[in-house]
Scaffold this active site. Structure first.
Site, PDB file in Angstrom:
ATOM      1  N   GLY A   7       0.824  -1.211   0.000  1.00 32.87           N
ATOM      2  CA  GLY A   7       0.000   0.000   0.000  1.00 32.87           C
ATOM      3  C   GLY A   7       0.857   1.258   0.000  1.00 32.87           C
ATOM      4  N   ALA A   9       1.767   3.110  -2.405  1.00 33.83           N
ATOM      5  CA  ALA A   9       1.444   4.155  -3.390  1.00 33.83           C
ATOM      6  C   ALA A   9       0.295   5.038  -2.905  1.00 33.83           C
ATOM      7  N   THR A  93      -9.840  -7.190   1.337  1.00 30.61           N
ATOM      8  CA  THR A  93      -8.474  -6.673   1.539  1.00 30.61           C
ATOM      9  C   THR A  93      -8.026  -6.836   2.993  1.00 30.61           C
ATOM     10  N   THR A 117      -5.690   1.601  13.054  1.00 30.06           N
ATOM     11  CA  THR A 117      -6.348   2.889  13.252  1.00 30.06           C
ATOM     12  C   THR A 117      -6.997   3.010  14.636  1.00 30.06           C
ATOM     13  N   ASP A 118      -7.125   4.244  15.110  1.00 27.87           N
ATOM     14  CA  ASP A 118      -7.834   4.491  16.383  1.00 27.87           C
ATOM     15  C   ASP A 118      -9.303   4.086  16.283  1.00 27.87           C
ATOM     16  N   GLU A 119      -9.816   3.974  15.038  1.00 25.06           N
ATOM     17  CA  GLU A 119     -11.248   3.672  14.871  1.00 25.06           C
ATOM     18  C   GLU A 119     -11.617   2.285  15.385  1.00 25.06           C
ATOM     19  N   TYR A 141     -15.595  -0.369   7.788  1.00 27.97           N
ATOM     20  CA  TYR A 141     -14.157  -0.072   7.710  1.00 27.97           C
ATOM     21  C   TYR A 141     -13.458  -0.473   9.008  1.00 27.97           C
ATOM     22  N   ALA A 143     -14.496  -2.229  11.560  1.00 28.88           N
ATOM     23  CA  ALA A 143     -14.684  -3.620  11.992  1.00 28.88           C
ATOM     24  C   ALA A 143     -13.708  -4.541  11.262  1.00 28.88           C
ATOM     25  N   LYS A 145     -10.838  -3.595   9.926  1.00 33.49           N
ATOM     26  CA  LYS A 145      -9.480  -3.272  10.420  1.00 33.49           C
ATOM     27  C   LYS A 145      -9.248  -3.957  11.767  1.00 33.49           C
ATOM     28  N   LEU A 181     -11.775  14.515   4.783  1.00 35.34           N
ATOM     29  CA  LEU A 181     -12.244  15.849   5.187  1.00 35.34           C
ATOM     30  C   LEU A 181     -11.323  16.991   4.737  1.00 35.34           C
ATOM     31  N   ASN A 240     -14.762  19.227  13.770  1.00 34.63           N
ATOM     32  CA  ASN A 240     -14.784  19.414  12.314  1.00 34.63           C
ATOM     33  C   ASN A 240     -15.096  20.860  11.913  1.00 34.63           C
ATOM     34  N   ARG A 264     -23.359  11.145   8.533  1.00 41.44           N
ATOM     35  CA  ARG A 264     -22.886   9.801   8.170  1.00 41.44           C
ATOM     36  C   ARG A 264     -23.603   8.785   9.073  1.00 41.44           C
TER      37      ARG A 264
HETATM   38  P1  NAD Z   1      -5.016   5.339   1.060  1.00 40.73           P
HETATM   39  O1  NAD Z   1      -6.432   4.986   0.743  1.00 40.73           O
HETATM   40  O2  NAD Z   1      -4.480   6.672   0.659  1.00 40.73           O
HETATM   41  O3  NAD Z   1      -4.028   4.246   0.453  1.00 40.73           O
HETATM   42  C1  NAD Z   1      -4.287   2.875   0.523  1.00 40.73           C
HETATM   43  C2  NAD Z   1      -3.297   2.194  -0.416  1.00 40.73           C
HETATM   44  O4  NAD Z   1      -3.524   0.774  -0.358  1.00 40.73           O
HETATM   45  C3  NAD Z   1      -3.466   2.596  -1.893  1.00 40.73           C
HETATM   46  O5  NAD Z   1      -2.231   2.788  -2.477  1.00 40.73           O
HETATM   47  C4  NAD Z   1      -4.195   1.399  -2.499  1.00 40.73           C
HETATM   48  O6  NAD Z   1      -3.956   1.236  -3.888  1.00 40.73           O
HETATM   49  C5  NAD Z   1      -3.611   0.261  -1.680  1.00 40.73           C
HETATM   50  N1  NAD Z   1      -4.458  -0.938  -1.659  1.00 40.73           N
HETATM   51  C6  NAD Z   1      -5.787  -1.004  -1.368  1.00 40.73           C
HETATM   52  N2  NAD Z   1      -6.210  -2.283  -1.431  1.00 40.73           N
HETATM   53  C7  NAD Z   1      -5.120  -3.028  -1.750  1.00 40.73           C
HETATM   54  C8  NAD Z   1      -4.914  -4.421  -1.929  1.00 40.73           C
HETATM   55  N3  NAD Z   1      -5.908  -5.289  -1.813  1.00 40.73           N
HETATM   56  N4  NAD Z   1      -3.670  -4.845  -2.240  1.00 40.73           N
HETATM   57  C9  NAD Z   1      -2.634  -3.960  -2.367  1.00 40.73           C
HETATM   58  N5  NAD Z   1      -2.783  -2.638  -2.220  1.00 40.73           N
HETATM   59  C10 NAD Z   1      -4.011  -2.177  -1.899  1.00 40.73           C
HETATM   60  O7  NAD Z   1      -4.897   5.109   2.629  1.00 40.73           O
HETATM   61  P2  NAD Z   1      -4.039   5.840   3.748  1.00 40.73           P
HETATM   62  O8  NAD Z   1      -4.840   6.939   4.303  1.00 40.73           O
HETATM   63  O9  NAD Z   1      -2.681   6.077   3.235  1.00 40.73           O
HETATM   64  O10 NAD Z   1      -4.002   4.679   4.864  1.00 40.73           O
HETATM   65  C11 NAD Z   1      -2.946   3.736   4.902  1.00 40.73           C
HETATM   66  C12 NAD Z   1      -3.141   2.823   6.111  1.00 40.73           C
HETATM   67  O11 NAD Z   1      -3.174   3.599   7.305  1.00 40.73           O
HETATM   68  C13 NAD Z   1      -4.445   2.045   6.103  1.00 40.73           C
HETATM   69  O12 NAD Z   1      -4.192   0.759   6.590  1.00 40.73           O
HETATM   70  C14 NAD Z   1      -5.349   2.814   7.054  1.00 40.73           C
HETATM   71  O13 NAD Z   1      -6.296   1.958   7.646  1.00 40.73           O
HETATM   72  C15 NAD Z   1      -4.345   3.322   8.058  1.00 40.73           C
HETATM   73  N6  NAD Z   1      -4.682   4.559   8.752  1.00 40.73           N
HETATM   74  C16 NAD Z   1      -5.094   5.666   8.056  1.00 40.73           C
HETATM   75  C17 NAD Z   1      -5.333   6.850   8.743  1.00 40.73           C
HETATM   76  C18 NAD Z   1      -5.770   8.112   8.008  1.00 40.73           C
HETATM   77  O14 NAD Z   1      -6.131   9.085   8.680  1.00 40.73           O
HETATM   78  N7  NAD Z   1      -5.727   8.172   6.701  1.00 40.73           N
HETATM   79  C19 NAD Z   1      -5.180   6.908  10.136  1.00 40.73           C
HETATM   80  C20 NAD Z   1      -4.776   5.743  10.816  1.00 40.73           C
HETATM   81  C21 NAD Z   1      -4.516   4.595  10.109  1.00 40.73           C
HETATM   82  O1  DAU Z   2      -9.157   8.018  12.740  1.00 43.93           O
HETATM   83  C1  DAU Z   2      -8.358   7.436  11.759  1.00 43.93           C
HETATM   84  C2  DAU Z   2      -9.189   7.308  10.505  1.00 43.93           C
HETATM   85  O2  DAU Z   2      -9.364   8.618  10.010  1.00 43.93           O
HETATM   86  C3  DAU Z   2      -8.575   6.411   9.458  1.00 43.93           C
HETATM   87  O3  DAU Z   2      -8.477   5.109   9.957  1.00 43.93           O
HETATM   88  C4  DAU Z   2      -9.424   6.423   8.184  1.00 43.93           C
HETATM   89  O4  DAU Z   2      -8.800   5.656   7.149  1.00 43.93           O
HETATM   90  C5  DAU Z   2      -9.569   7.851   7.721  1.00 43.93           C
HETATM   91  O5  DAU Z   2     -10.425   7.904   6.599  1.00 43.93           O
HETATM   92  C6  DAU Z   2     -10.120   8.729   8.841  1.00 43.93           C
HETATM   93  O6  DAU Z   2     -11.514   8.420   9.126  1.00 43.93           O
HETATM   94  P1  DAU Z   2     -12.577   9.593   9.425  1.00 43.93           P
HETATM   95  O7  DAU Z   2     -13.915   9.075   9.120  1.00 43.93           O
HETATM   96  O8  DAU Z   2     -12.337  10.210  10.739  1.00 43.93           O
HETATM   97  O9  DAU Z   2     -12.064  10.664   8.297  1.00 43.93           O
HETATM   98  P2  DAU Z   2     -12.849  11.542   7.224  1.00 43.93           P
HETATM   99  O10 DAU Z   2     -11.837  12.442   6.620  1.00 43.93           O
HETATM  100  O11 DAU Z   2     -13.704  10.737   6.323  1.00 43.93           O
HETATM  101  O12 DAU Z   2     -13.803  12.400   8.155  1.00 43.93           O
HETATM  102  C7  DAU Z   2     -13.298  13.201   9.207  1.00 43.93           C
HETATM  103  C8  DAU Z   2     -14.488  13.839   9.907  1.00 43.93           C
HETATM  104  O13 DAU Z   2     -15.100  14.763   9.013  1.00 43.93           O
HETATM  105  C9  DAU Z   2     -15.582  12.860  10.282  1.00 43.93           C
HETATM  106  O14 DAU Z   2     -16.182  13.281  11.492  1.00 43.93           O
HETATM  107  C10 DAU Z   2     -16.587  12.985   9.142  1.00 43.93           C
HETATM  108  C11 DAU Z   2     -16.466  14.439   8.750  1.00 43.93           C
HETATM  109  N1  DAU Z   2     -16.735  14.742   7.325  1.00 43.93           N
HETATM  110  C12 DAU Z   2     -16.057  14.045   6.389  1.00 43.93           C
HETATM  111  C13 DAU Z   2     -16.275  14.291   5.055  1.00 43.93           C
HETATM  112  C14 DAU Z   2     -15.545  13.502   3.984  1.00 43.93           C
HETATM  113  C15 DAU Z   2     -17.625  15.752   6.989  1.00 43.93           C
HETATM  114  O15 DAU Z   2     -18.231  16.417   7.862  1.00 43.93           O
HETATM  115  N2  DAU Z   2     -17.841  15.997   5.670  1.00 43.93           N
HETATM  116  C16 DAU Z   2     -17.219  15.303   4.680  1.00 43.93           C
HETATM  117  O16 DAU Z   2     -17.492  15.564   3.473  1.00 43.93           O
END
Ligand code: NAD
Ligand code: DAU
Length: 328
Positions: A7, A9, A93, A117-119, A141, A143, A145, A181, A240, A264
């Protein structure tokens, strides 16, 4: 160290790879399915081998893992709203993919780090979750994870796999796909599109700059105790509505763009992590939200070439399905 970054990329994975090459001189192979969120351009200019393949494909994984000292798994479906609309890829996945990677790490005798994730802990009204808090995920998502985390723990317990888990809070920074967001609100503000706030907008997230999370993951990989979980939370919590107001200020857009839209389903109200355990290991966050948000807005302003192809492509159809309106 020779790393297989699954992952790599995506948003956090590509920032992690950049940091490891720059600060540690690691040798890196990236395995990525290149979904809508995985983008070759995120790795542009970096000296890495990119293997295009899925983590649930044992042949692709066996080839990519050859010679690796450690495997870091970022690969995931990551958007909560998409998990509510179409959960199937999340199950495949996170469950099957994590299983295939664990088997590969076992066969290769490699260390394993699961990015989580904290989720997985669910929502918390007051105080902060520690690593001893029970998992109580709310969405497909979180569940799936949480299921992946439990599978990792079972490989430690049953097979003695030297694996660790890092549970991060909400990341933000460069290269984040504009369904989340902060980048969504930044790009809409720059275009004069409405800013869709779910419900009352008083949900709270614990914001973590993406480089801080990358440093924590590297630190835990090198110094973490096998079998342990490490929470990695950002230094600041913010509702937010406050995030959106700050983005309006930074982009110079007006409050009239804010639009409250239906909430949501099952929306978690507040996330908050205690990071004492990873701090005791020697990591601490370096970037506060005010500074990191400014840097992030600047990055999006300066990288039109990165987001324009996204915002003018399939993303438009996603946006219309999700928000029931078209982008300008
Ligand atoms: P992202 O959606 O930007 O990237 C996910 C990457 O995984 C992409 O490059 C996608 O092509 C790849 N991918 C998806 N399914 C795949 C599969 N089956 N095989 C191989 N590659 C696959 O996500 P992100 O925000 O960079 O999150 C990365 C990791 O961190 C995730 O595991 C997510 O749960 C965790 N995480 C994210 C956040 C956040 O705020 N974004 C916070 C805490 C933890
Ligand atoms: O907490 C870590 C998680 O944070 C990661 O594990 C997830 O991969 C990542 O997507 C993120 O989840 P959230 O649901 O917290 O992030 P999101 O950016 O989707 O939303 C952040 C907050 O903003 C949430 O309370 C929902 C709200 N929101 C989001 C969007 C996309 C809005 O109010 N409007 C929006 O259009």
């Amino acid at each position: 160290m020779k790393l297989l970054v699954c992952g790599g990329a995506g948003f956090i994975g590509s920032n992690f790879v950049r940091l490891r090459l720059r600060d540690h001189g690691d040798e890196v192979v990236v395995l990525d399915k290149l979904t809508y969120a995985g983008r070759r351009e995120n790795l542009e200019g970096l000296d890495v081998e990119l293997v295009h393949g899925a983590i649930e494909d044992p042949e692709a994984v066996a080839k990519a893992v050859e010679g690796a000292d450690a495997l870091v798994n970022f690969a995931a479906e990551t958007h909560v709203d998409r998990s509510i609309a179409e959960p199937d890829a999340f199950v495949r996945t996170h469950a099957l993919g994590t299983y295939v990677l664990l088997e590969a790490a076992r066969a290769a005798g490699a260390r394993y780090l699961q990015v989580s994730t904290d989720e997985v802990y669910g929502s918390i009204a007051e105080g902060s979750f520690t690593e001893a808090s029970p998992v109580a995920p709310s969405s497909p998502y979180s569940a799936t994870k949480a299921g992946a985390d439990l599978l990792v723990a079972s490989y430690v317990h049953t097979f003695g796999l030297p694996a660790v888990i890092c549970r991060g809070s909400n990341n933000y920074g460069p290269f984040q796909y504009p369904e989340k967001l902060i980048p969504l609100m930044v790009l809409n503000a720059l275009h004069g599109d409405p800013l869709p706030v779910y419900g009352d907008g008083m949900q709270v997230r614990n914001w973590l700059y993406v480089e801080d999370f990358g440093r924590a993951i590297g630190h835990v990989l090198e110094h973490g105790v096998p079998g342990e979980v490490y929470n990695v939370g950002g230094p600041d919590e913010c509702a937010n509505m406050e995030v959106v107001r700050r983005i309006l200020e930074l982009t110079g857009a007006g409050e009239e763009l804010i639009e409250h839209v239906p909430d949501r389903p099952g929306h978690d109200r507040r996330y908050s992590l205690s990071s004492d355990k990873v701090r005791a290991l020697g990591w601490e966050p370096q970037v506060h939200f005010a500074e990191g948000l400014g840097r992030t807005v600047d990055w999006y302003r300066e990288h039109r070439d990165w987001w324009e192809p996204i915002r003018s492509g399939d993303y438009r159809a996603y946006y219309e399905r999700q928000y029931g309106r078209r982008l300008a």
